[in-house]
Scaffold this active site. Structure first.
Site, PDB file in Angstrom:
ATOM      1  CG  ASP A 201     -26.460  -4.232 -30.063  1.00 43.77           C
ATOM      2  OD1 ASP A 201     -27.205  -4.932 -30.771  1.00 43.77           O
ATOM      3  OD2 ASP A 201     -26.422  -2.986 -30.166  1.00 43.77           O
TER       4      ASP A 201
ATOM      5  CE  LYS B 273     -29.668  -5.171 -28.045  1.00 42.83           C
ATOM      6  NZ  LYS B 273     -29.627  -5.991 -29.268  1.00 42.83           N
TER       7      LYS B 273
END
Ligand code: NDP
Ligand code: 2IT
Length: 445
Positions: free
Chosen positions: A166, A126
């Protein structure tokens, strides 16, 4: 928590001070894993959990950029390459002022298990930045993305690490990031990013996939009790990518979505959210929910309180972490909730999850329920690798099969470990065992 895991947990918490979201994600997984270690002592001997909680690599970098007035700004960029046992690191980039290492690590940690559950060959990672895109022009967003990629490019690649979107990162940002990657490397490497535009290597259904997948997962949960979305009254939080497509899918299955939110408040629309109007305001105009209420007769905008004050039979939290606490969960339960599925990552606090589970609510945790986004990213990687592009129908069919498969594996794993109906246990154990087996097979790495 199993006493054998407490010491490992304490070490992880002490080694990562101040990272409260990461601590929360780790504790939540550890609480499910006691029974696994009864059956698999080799996981303890191989220190799998200790290794799993330490990212393989963490990159933190400076991102300087200029605004439209020529002023210089400096943000911080992150990429945490958490685990590559099952494939290249895979996970989104978040641009939001709240981003710091603890957020990126909680998201990366969750991503390991989520990606394992999809059954696709993807590891967990991430990234993101504390950059605030709100109110920035396209040119400012472009310069920020170009600067971000000017460092990130050396760490990623189709066989290494494949970022996507995201919060705060959608098709526009992926475009600017891809353009800069291509320019620096002189390679048209489609598989380096997912969430690309359809005409330049993207996959149909990727924009819809997370929201659609969350609703498909919830539908499978409802089926276990002989119910469906038809006639349900649904409350959704957020009004971004995941929320919009969750609303669309739930309504296509016969539900009425009566509320959604953004960080400034929520709207109530008893007639059912007009998805096309919402999409236009949010995606085309990049406007606020107040404008939805202003243009849609019968809808009201509420500031203060919480969208969870609105009663519904199904709740789909699709905004951000820890947006649904124990009190909100208790209110939803007393207002007639039967199911909740997390489109966002860790939106429910641990207290909220306990309230749902003790009340016998069907509860789908994010790492299972929102896996449709990353699964469709993996389908995009497949299409890129074969220089192919699939139809909407074919891709949606694959997404549906994957979500039904995740649901069924979580349910079967929960049964197998003596916790029938507990999708938290099913998702945590199902994802963990797959990664742990691969880590042991690959030796001490
Ligand atoms: P978007 O940026 O498209 O939308 C985010 C939405 O959440 C906006 O409505 C935003 O409101 C709201 N929101 C964000 N931060 C906060 C906050 N701190 N407080 C209140 N509201 C907030 O993001 P996505 O829809 O892509 O992501 C939503 C969630 O889904 C995140 O948890 C993400 O990690 C998760 N997710 C996303 C996937 C994807 O494919 N995009 C895949 C799997 C999970 P505002 O505009 O006012 O900030
Ligand atoms: O949280 C997530 O799964 C995502 N933001 C999507 C990640 C991806 O690589 O598509």
């Amino acid at each position: 928590m199993d006493s054998r895991l407490e010491g490992i947990r304490d070490t992880v918490l002490a080694r990562n001070p101040g990272e409260k979201e990461f601590h929360q994600a780790v504790i939540e997984v550890f609480e499910s894993l006691g029974p696994v270690h009864d059956r698999h002592p080799e996981f303890l001997e191989g220190a799998v959990l200790e290794r799993l909680c330490e990212p393989e690599r963490q990159i933190i970098f400076r991102v300087p950029w200029t605004d439209d007035a020529g002023r210089v700004h400096v943000n911080r960029g992150f990429r945490v390459e958490f685990n590559s046992a099952l494939g290249p690191y895979k996970g989104g980039l978040r641009f939001h002022p709240s981003v710091y290492l603890g957020i990126v690590k909680f998201l990366g940690f969750e991503q390991i298990f989520k990606n394992a559950l999809t059954g696709m060959p993807i590891g967990g990672g991430k990234g993101g930045s504390d950059f605030d895109p709100r109110g920035r022009s396209d040119a400012e967003i472009m310069r920020f993305c170009q600067s971000f990629m000017t460092e990130l490019y050396r760490h990623i690649g189709e066989y290494t690490d494949v970022p996507a979107g995201d919060i705060g990162v959608g098709g526009r940002e992926i475009g600017y990031l891809f353009g800069q990657y291509k320019r620096i490397t002189n390679r048209y490497e489609s598989g380096v990013l997912t969430g690309k535009g359809i005409s330049w290597g993207g996959s149909l259904v990727r924009p819809e996939a997370t929201g659609y997948g969350t609703v498909i997962f919830a539908q499978e949960m409802l089926k276990t009790r002989g119910q469906s979305f038809d006639g349900q009254r649904v409350v959704v939080s957020g009004s971004g990518n995941v929320a919009i497509h969750a609303i669309a899918k739930a309504q296509s299955l016969g539900a009425t979505v009566v509320a959604c939110s953004d960080s400034a408040g929520y709207v109530v629309d008893e007639a059912g959210i007009d998805v096309e109007l919402l999409r236009h305001i949010k995606e085309v105009e990049r406007g606020r929910l107040t404008e939805y209420a202003a243009r849609r007769g019968g809808a009201t905008h509420v500031t203060g309180g919480s969208v969870w004050d609105v009663n519904g039979t199904v709740a789909l939290p699709c905004a951000t972490q820890n947006e649904l606490d124990g009190d909100a969960a208790a209110k939803l339960v007393s207002n007639g909730l039967i199911a909740a599925a997390e489109g966002a990552n860790m939106p429910s606090t641990r207290e909220a999850v306990s309230v749902f589970q003790e009340a016998g609510i069907l509860f789908g945790p994010g790492k299972a329920a929102n896996a449709g986004g990353v699964a469709t990213s993996a389908l995009e990687m497949q299409q890129n690798a074969s220089r192919d592009s699939w139809t909407f129908e074919h891709t949606e069919q694959r997404l549906t099969e994957i979500m039904v498969g995740i649901h069924d594996r979580c349910a079967a794993t929960a049964d197998e470990y003596g916790a029938p109906g507990n999708y938290v246990v099913g998702a945590n154990i199902g994802g963990f065992v797959k990664v742990a087996d691969a880590m042991l097979a690959q030796g001490l790495i």
